[in-house]
Write a protein that holds these residues in place. Structure first.
Motif, mmCIF file in Angstrom:
data_model
loop_
_atom_site.group_PDB
_atom_site.id
_atom_site.type_symbol
_atom_site.label_atom_id
_atom_site.label_comp_id
_atom_site.label_asym_id
_atom_site.label_seq_id
_atom_site.Cartn_x
_atom_site.Cartn_y
_atom_site.Cartn_z
ATOM 1 N N GLU A 297 0.807 -1.225 0.000
ATOM 2 C CA GLU A 297 0.000 0.000 0.000
ATOM 3 C C GLU A 297 0.840 1.275 0.000
ATOM 4 O O GLU A 297 0.403 2.313 -0.497
ATOM 5 N N ALA A 298 2.074 1.192 0.515
ATOM 6 C CA ALA A 298 2.920 2.385 0.581
ATOM 7 C C ALA A 298 3.344 2.872 -0.802
ATOM 8 O O ALA A 298 3.680 4.048 -0.975
ATOM 9 N N VAL A 299 3.343 1.969 -1.795
ATOM 10 C CA VAL A 299 3.780 2.364 -3.142
ATOM 11 C C VAL A 299 2.722 2.039 -4.191
ATOM 12 O O VAL A 299 2.984 2.153 -5.397
ATOM 13 N N TYR A 300 1.549 1.640 -3.761
ATOM 14 C CA TYR A 300 0.527 1.153 -4.696
ATOM 15 C C TYR A 300 0.166 2.189 -5.751
ATOM 16 O O TYR A 300 0.190 1.900 -6.961
ATOM 17 N N ASP A 301 -0.185 3.391 -5.346
ATOM 18 C CA ASP A 301 -0.639 4.400 -6.303
ATOM 19 C C ASP A 301 0.462 4.771 -7.287
ATOM 20 O O ASP A 301 0.216 4.892 -8.500
ATOM 21 N N GLU A 302 1.684 4.949 -6.771
ATOM 22 C CA GLU A 302 2.802 5.315 -7.637
ATOM 23 C C GLU A 302 3.102 4.180 -8.618
ATOM 24 O O GLU A 302 3.307 4.424 -9.816
ATOM 25 N N PHE A 303 3.096 2.974 -8.119
ATOM 26 C CA PHE A 303 3.380 1.829 -8.989
ATOM 27 C C PHE A 303 2.286 1.659 -10.047
ATOM 28 O O PHE A 303 2.581 1.424 -11.219
ATOM 29 N N ALA A 304 1.040 1.790 -9.646
ATOM 30 C CA ALA A 304 -0.064 1.643 -10.590
ATOM 31 C C ALA A 304 0.054 2.665 -11.718
ATOM 32 O O ALA A 304 -0.161 2.338 -12.899
ATOM 33 N N ALA A 305 0.397 3.886 -11.383
ATOM 34 C CA ALA A 305 0.551 4.924 -12.408
ATOM 35 C C ALA A 305 1.664 4.567 -13.384
ATOM 36 O O ALA A 305 1.548 4.794 -14.596
ATOM 37 N N VAL A 352 -8.139 0.997 -15.529
ATOM 38 C CA VAL A 352 -7.402 2.258 -15.585
ATOM 39 C C VAL A 352 -6.555 2.359 -16.853
ATOM 40 O O VAL A 352 -5.930 3.388 -17.109
ATOM 41 N N GLN A 353 -6.526 1.288 -17.633
ATOM 42 C CA GLN A 353 -5.841 1.301 -18.927
ATOM 43 C C GLN A 353 -6.402 0.168 -19.769
ATOM 44 O O GLN A 353 -6.581 -0.951 -19.299
ATOM 45 N N GLY A 354 -6.713 0.466 -21.035
ATOM 46 C CA GLY A 354 -7.227 -0.564 -21.926
ATOM 47 C C GLY A 354 -8.679 -0.875 -21.638
ATOM 48 O O GLY A 354 -9.494 0.009 -21.401
ATOM 49 N N GLY A 355 -9.020 -2.158 -21.690
ATOM 50 C CA GLY A 355 -10.356 -2.587 -21.326
ATOM 51 C C GLY A 355 -11.225 -3.067 -22.466
ATOM 52 O O GLY A 355 -12.323 -3.576 -22.233
ATOM 53 N N GLY A 356 -10.768 -2.913 -23.716
ATOM 54 C CA GLY A 356 -11.635 -3.326 -24.817
ATOM 55 C C GLY A 356 -10.855 -3.696 -26.055
ATOM 56 O O GLY A 356 -9.642 -3.882 -26.027
ATOM 57 N N ARG A 357 -11.574 -3.802 -27.169
ATOM 58 C CA ARG A 357 -10.920 -4.068 -28.450
ATOM 59 C C ARG A 357 -10.195 -2.791 -28.888
ATOM 60 O O ARG A 357 -10.711 -1.682 -28.721
ATOM 61 N N PRO A 358 -9.026 -2.921 -29.464
ATOM 62 C CA PRO A 358 -8.285 -1.716 -29.880
ATOM 63 C C PRO A 358 -8.969 -1.013 -31.048
ATOM 64 O O PRO A 358 -9.560 -1.654 -31.920
ATOM 65 N N HIS A 371 -7.140 -7.700 -28.359
ATOM 66 C CA HIS A 371 -7.678 -7.048 -27.165
ATOM 67 C C HIS A 371 -6.589 -6.156 -26.580
ATOM 68 O O HIS A 371 -5.408 -6.511 -26.581
ATOM 69 N N GLU A 372 -7.003 -5.003 -26.098
ATOM 70 C CA GLU A 372 -6.034 -4.088 -25.492
ATOM 71 C C GLU A 372 -5.430 -4.697 -24.232
ATOM 72 O O GLU A 372 -6.131 -5.365 -23.461
ATOM 73 N N PRO A 373 -4.141 -4.464 -23.977
ATOM 74 C CA PRO A 373 -3.581 -4.818 -22.675
ATOM 75 C C PRO A 373 -4.260 -3.966 -21.612
ATOM 76 O O PRO A 373 -4.358 -2.741 -21.765
ATOM 77 N N THR A 374 -4.749 -4.613 -20.578
ATOM 78 C CA THR A 374 -5.662 -3.950 -19.636
ATOM 79 C C THR A 374 -5.109 -4.000 -18.220
ATOM 80 O O THR A 374 -4.661 -5.056 -17.756
ATOM 81 N N VAL A 375 -5.159 -2.868 -17.547
ATOM 82 C CA VAL A 375 -4.716 -2.764 -16.155
ATOM 83 C C VAL A 375 -5.928 -2.517 -15.275
ATOM 84 O O VAL A 375 -6.749 -1.632 -15.567
ATOM 85 N N LEU A 376 -6.046 -3.276 -14.198
ATOM 86 C CA LEU A 376 -7.138 -3.131 -13.242
ATOM 87 C C LEU A 376 -6.604 -2.687 -11.885
ATOM 88 O O LEU A 376 -5.573 -3.176 -11.424
ATOM 89 N N THR A 377 -7.310 -1.765 -11.255
ATOM 90 C CA THR A 377 -7.056 -1.418 -9.855
ATOM 91 C C THR A 377 -8.306 -1.740 -9.039
ATOM 92 O O THR A 377 -9.309 -2.211 -9.569
#
Length: 507
Positions: A297-305, A352-358, A371-377
């Motif tokens: 949790e200490a680096v979660y937001d920075e890492f996700a970005a 937060v990134q991707g999520g569908g067909r390009p 399919h787009e490479p997709t990131v979930l938070t």
């Protein structure tokens, strides 16, 4: 090479006794380019009679192969490796056309396969047993390593050449014959690759195509002696059960759901690039993909970005172009993956990134299986996406509050193939390597393989090991031999038993 001419040549045939032979079967399945969704060939479902002929030829070839010297087998396997280098561009192109992966990844796969073949060409002749200390003076006790006989290798489509050679190179080095049953989604690639075995005796390596029925016949055949399988858990279980009925050895590499742990001491940018690669290599269709990314949790937001930023750089398109990601292997895989993603969103995850067909693909690619490479938070450990194998372009980021929680969640999976941790803390490194219950642990070095080290998992990820010395022994029997050159009388335990050693009742 004219690719379509080559695909046409390979359609409708199987490989037996050193030749491509047209199958008499009237049943074929179209081969579809996943980038364009256009038919590019077809493979036959070989008949039961053809399978019997192949098995018979394999048994004949195996006996002659084992009768050769270890040096001769080694020299011929090195010739196979040289042939693989020569045909690499052609096989890689067909692999990309048939499976969708970027040409760079197809070419890498060929070179990794060359390395494994050269490795087993040498260690296969290093030792065929050992002399052991005797239990009786004057005798000679030793072990012999002998081949299983005819090994059947049943393959998936994600690494059709590499996974073949991890097993076939070891099996051949150990003195076995090999029958290959390729994936229905990489059959023409595998047939083309058979040209690499030209230097070997006819019948030693053969390839039969078809669906599950072909695999079942090979597994149940009384004259096949070992099965190597890579694929799904249900099919792996069915193969293991069928092998158990004959006490036939089997190697099963099934599913994975690998964890990727990021701790506060990690070099975050490097870790973010590593996670992006580990999640999206081959469009996420890798058994050791990073599928559960646990971030402190200490680096979660920075890492996700950072992961979002790195993922946004990836180029999507036809694997024969300048791209990082191609399409998924086939329409069924794309549909299955989209259900996985939809379920994650239904359970509360956030894209937060991707999520569908390009969007913006050329017209000729718009029906492809992209399919787009997709990131979930906002992913939680109880979500389905964190408990089942994803096998697609998805990076779910789950927040943890401690190293201990990360370890606990990592080990909570029913699978145990591999796990990665990014940390600079030596205590965390040490604990991770000792406490994570998987077959492999990568510390700051995700997804790497080593020909000299074993590959395999625990729990529902399968049985046995590939690569390394253990991978060679997977394809060998051990025979114990005891020799008394003098044929001595062994009265220390033969009949008649001495009266002094008989039971004496207490007075």
């Amino acid at each position: 090479m004219d690719a379509q001419e080559e695909l046409d040549r390979l359609s409708g045939v199987f490989f037996t006794q050193g030749e491509f032979v047209a199958s008499v079967s009237g049943t074929t399945t179209p081969v579809v380019d996943p980038a364009t969704a256009q038919e590019i060939g077809a493979f036959p479902h070989v008949t039961a009679a053809e399978i019997s002929d192949v098995v018979r030829a394999a048994n004949v070839a195996q006996k002659a192969w084992w009768a050769e010297s270890g040096l001769h087998r080694s020299e011929l396997l090195h010739e196979v490796a040289s042939a693989m280098r020569r045909i690499s561009p052609e096989v890689a192109e067909i692999m990309t056309r048939e499976t969708g992966k970027p040409f760079k990844e197809s070419s890498d796969e060929m070179m990794w396969s060359v390395s494994a073949t050269d490795y087993y060409a040498e260690i296969g002749r290093h030792s065929v047993g050992s002399v052991i200390g005797t239990s009786v003076a004057g005798q000679m006790h030793y072990t012999l390593k002998e081949p299983m006989g005819v090994v059947v290798v049943i393959l998936p489509a994600n690494f059709p050449v590499l996974l073949l050679m991890w097993e076939a190179a070891a099996a051949l080095a150990a003195g076995n014959a090999v029958i290959v049953k390729p994936s229905e989604y990489a059959s023409l690639t595998t047939l083309k690759f058979m040209e690499a075995f030209e230097a070997l005796p006819a019948g030693l390596v053969q390839c039969v195509t078809g669906g599950g029925e072909v695999g079942r016949q090979l597994v149940s055949h009384p004259e096949t002696h070992m099965i190597g399988f890579t694929g799904s858990v249900p099919t792996g279980q069915a193969i293991a059960k069928a092998c158990a009925e004959q006490f036939k050895p089997c190697l099963v590499e099934a599913s994975g759901n690998d964890a990727f742990i990021v701790m506060p001491s990690a070099q975050l940018r490097t870790a973010a690039r590593a996670a992006t690669f580990a999640a999206f290599l081959n469009c996420g269709q890798v058994c050791t993909s990073a599928e559960r990314i646990f971030v402190h949790e200490a680096v979660y937001d920075e890492f996700a970005a950072m992961v979002v930023e790195e993922t946004g750089k990836l180029r999507i398109g036809n694997g024969l172009g300048k791209v990082d990601l191609g399409p998924m292997e086939h329409a069924g895989e794309l549909a299955r993956f989209e259900k996985v993603l939809a379920r994650a969103l239904e359970q509360g995850a956030k894209v937060v990134q991707g999520g569908g067909r390009p969007e913006g693909l050329p017209v000729e690619l718009q029906q492809g299986f992209f399919h787009e490479p997709t990131v979930l938070t906002e992913v939680t450990p109880d979500m389905d996406v964190m408990t089942e194998e994803i096998f697609g372009p998805l990076a779910p980021l789950c927040k943890v509050d401690s190293f201990d929680q990360a370890l606990e969640l990592t080990n909570s999976s029913q699978f145990g193939l591999g796990a990665t941790i990014y940390t600079s803390d030596p205590v965390e490194m040490h604990r991770a390597t000792n406490e994570i219950v998987t077959g492999m642990v990568w510390v700051n070095a995700p997804l790497l393989d080593n020909d000299a080290g074993p590959f395999g998992g625990r729990k529902m990820s399968g049985l046995g090991r590939q690569l390394g010395a253990e991978g060679l022994d997977t394809f060998r029997h051990t025979k114990m031999v005891m020799v008394d050159p003098a044929a001595s009388e062994q009265d220390f335990w033969w009949f008649p038993y001495s009266d002094e050693e008989s039971f004496t009742p207490e007075a």
